[in-house]
Structures are given as C-alpha cells and as structure tokens.
Motif scaffolding. Structure first.
Motif, PDB file in Angstrom:
ATOM      1  N   SER A  61     -45.057  16.577   0.655  1.00 46.62           N
ATOM      2  CA  SER A  61     -43.853  15.927   1.175  1.00 46.62           C
ATOM      3  C   SER A  61     -44.102  14.431   1.264  1.00 46.62           C
ATOM      4  O   SER A  61     -45.243  13.964   1.139  1.00 46.62           O
ATOM      5  CB  SER A  61     -43.520  16.481   2.561  1.00 46.62           C
ATOM      6  N   CYS A  62     -43.041  13.659   1.510  1.00 47.42           N
ATOM      7  CA  CYS A  62     -43.190  12.209   1.633  1.00 47.42           C
ATOM      8  C   CYS A  62     -44.093  11.842   2.799  1.00 47.42           C
ATOM      9  O   CYS A  62     -44.850  10.873   2.731  1.00 47.42           O
ATOM     10  CB  CYS A  62     -41.818  11.545   1.797  1.00 47.42           C
ATOM     11  N   SER A  63     -44.025  12.610   3.880  1.00 48.09           N
ATOM     12  CA  SER A  63     -44.865  12.304   5.041  1.00 48.09           C
ATOM     13  C   SER A  63     -46.343  12.452   4.704  1.00 48.09           C
ATOM     14  O   SER A  63     -47.195  11.770   5.275  1.00 48.09           O
ATOM     15  CB  SER A  63     -44.504  13.205   6.222  1.00 48.09           C
ATOM     16  N   THR A  93     -36.409   8.296   1.470  1.00 49.24           N
ATOM     17  CA  THR A  93     -37.623   7.833   2.140  1.00 49.24           C
ATOM     18  C   THR A  93     -38.537   7.123   1.158  1.00 49.24           C
ATOM     19  O   THR A  93     -39.099   6.060   1.456  1.00 49.24           O
ATOM     20  CB  THR A  93     -38.366   9.017   2.782  1.00 49.24           C
ATOM     21  N   ALA A  94     -38.695   7.698  -0.033  1.00 49.60           N
ATOM     22  CA  ALA A  94     -39.537   7.077  -1.054  1.00 49.60           C
ATOM     23  C   ALA A  94     -38.964   5.727  -1.482  1.00 49.60           C
ATOM     24  O   ALA A  94     -39.701   4.743  -1.632  1.00 49.60           O
ATOM     25  CB  ALA A  94     -39.657   8.007  -2.265  1.00 49.60           C
ATOM     26  N   ALA A 171     -40.326   8.165   9.806  1.00 49.15           N
ATOM     27  CA  ALA A 171     -40.269   7.093   8.809  1.00 49.15           C
ATOM     28  C   ALA A 171     -41.009   7.480   7.531  1.00 49.15           C
ATOM     29  O   ALA A 171     -40.744   6.929   6.460  1.00 49.15           O
ATOM     30  CB  ALA A 171     -40.853   5.802   9.380  1.00 49.15           C
ATOM     31  N   LYS A 172     -41.926   8.436   7.639  1.00 51.44           N
ATOM     32  CA  LYS A 172     -42.662   8.905   6.464  1.00 51.44           C
ATOM     33  C   LYS A 172     -41.984  10.095   5.794  1.00 51.44           C
ATOM     34  O   LYS A 172     -42.517  10.663   4.848  1.00 51.44           O
ATOM     35  CB  LYS A 172     -44.086   9.286   6.866  1.00 51.44           C
ATOM     36  N   ALA A 210     -35.733   4.807  10.410  1.00 56.54           N
ATOM     37  CA  ALA A 210     -36.898   4.668   9.534  1.00 56.54           C
ATOM     38  C   ALA A 210     -37.029   3.235   9.033  1.00 56.54           C
ATOM     39  O   ALA A 210     -38.124   2.667   8.987  1.00 56.54           O
ATOM     40  CB  ALA A 210     -36.784   5.634   8.351  1.00 56.54           C
ATOM     41  N   ASN A 211     -35.906   2.641   8.679  1.00 59.38           N
ATOM     42  CA  ASN A 211     -35.940   1.262   8.200  1.00 59.38           C
ATOM     43  C   ASN A 211     -36.328   0.309   9.327  1.00 59.38           C
ATOM     44  O   ASN A 211     -37.075  -0.655   9.120  1.00 59.38           O
ATOM     45  CB  ASN A 211     -34.572   0.875   7.626  1.00 59.38           C
TER      46      ASN A 211
END
Length: 225
Positions: A61-63, A93-94, A171-172, A210-211
C-alpha cells in the motif's frame, strides 16, 4: 534513447528471473540500455545519474511504500511505482507525494513503455480522473494556503501526539483499519482523532489533511507512536 540510466528498486525477495520481471527489463531497455537493478537505492551523490527511479509496489500500500526515504527521493528525482495493484495503492496519495506515475502489474508492455516515455518527457502517468479530482480538491483548498505560518504553528501545537501519529499514517495513504492496527486502537477511536484533526487544522477531508501534514508537519513529527 535517453543518455541517463534507469534505476529499478526491487524488494529483497524479488525473483529477478521471473518472466514478468524479465519482460519489464526488456521494455525498459527499449528506452535505454542502461538499466540498473538493486534492492537498495544508490548513494545520494550518484542519484543525479538516473533519469527515473522505478519502485516495486507489488502487494504494498502507499503507507508501506511512501516511507521517508522514498518521499525525499521524489522531491528531487523522477520516481514512479511499478508492479502496482489497484486494490493496494491510492493514486491521489502517490500524486500528492510527488510520484510521477503508476505502472500496474496488469499493464500491457505497450502501456508500460508509453508510461515510462511520458514520465521521462515531464508528464504525469495517472488516470485523468485521479488528476482531475486531485486538482479540484487542491484548488478548493487555496484559501487555506493564505494562512500565516504562525496560524499553522498554532494548529500543530494543539494536536495531540496521538493525533499526529494518526495524521502521519493517513498522509501515507493508510486506511482507518490500517491505522487502527498499527496504533493498536479501535477504528472508532481513529475516526474520533481524524475528526478532531479536521477541526484543529481546518481541513475538510482526508486529502486536505494529508496535504496539510506534508506542508506543515516537521519530518520529525511524522512518526508512528
């Protein structure tokens, strides 16, 4: 062909003789014959020799992928994810982490070649829906960016340590269930922390939060507790 090399960052257990991996290398070698494969990133002072870093996203996953090292790499280098699975990665997210594109495990060689070439020419390789949605949400946040640094310092100071940990994982790209498992708390508690963070940072959704974290939370604060 390009003059610089391509770097393929594999996982430690990657089978380098797997048919799919060998096919990927053949595709990349049509872009440039200089392709380096390693499970570790090159030294910082030699990274300028590479036109693109491709990070293996298999079953991740992105995290899990977007750790501090990869985020720092993407700040000054072209980075893309390859071997990605649609059910695992979160494109927005990426994109917000400055990743230039995602190449999926199911992609045909022609699409992989096209994606790499587009990224090398300075374009992004995401679906239009992702880019449109992300841009739209970022534009909606513009008034929030006018805040003074002092205001955001206040927002950061009023966050609890647990809220910072939740924001860091969010955020990840982590989902509520992933955050709950990582921090050993309930999903209900995770939601409570997120809603509290929304209020304290004046964020309206997860993308804005997240931003906000990427802009105003010091790297040292973005840790898992």
């Amino acid at each position: 062909m390009i003059s610089k090399s391509l770097f393929v960052l594999t996982k430690y257990h990657t089978d380098l003789y797997n048919d799919d991996f060998l096919l990927l290398l053949k595709v990349l070698e049509t872009v440039t014959p200089k392709v380096k494969v390693d499970s570790r990133l090159p030294a910082i002072d030699s990274r300028a020799n590479f036109a693109l870093f491709l990070v293996d996203a298999a079953y991740s996953s992105c995290s899990e992928l977007l750790n501090e090292e990869i985020i720092d790499l993407a700040k000054s280098n072209h980075v893309a994810l390859y071997n990605a699975m649609p059910t695992k990665v979160h494109e927005q997210t990426a994109l917000l982490a400055n990743i230039k594109g995602i190449i999926y495990k199911k992609d045909e060689p022609e699409n992989t070649f096209k994606g790499v070439r587009r990224i090398l020419s300075g374009e992004l390789w995401f679906c239009r829906k992702t880019m449109s949605k992300t841009l739209s949400e970022l534009v909606q946040q513009v008034p929030n960016f006018v805040k003074t640094p002092q205001t955001d310092l206040v927002s950061l100071n009023v966050l609890t340590a647990r809220e910072k940990s939740v924001i860091s994982l969010l955020a990840k790209g982590a989902k509520n269930e992933d955050i709950a498992n990582t921090l050993n708390i309930s999903c209900h508690t995770v939601k409570t922390h997120i809603y509290s963070a929304f209020r304290k940072t004046k964020s309206r959704n997860r993308i804005e939060l997240a931003n906000w974290a990427q802009r105003f939370m010091p790297a040292a604060s973005i840790v898992t507790r």
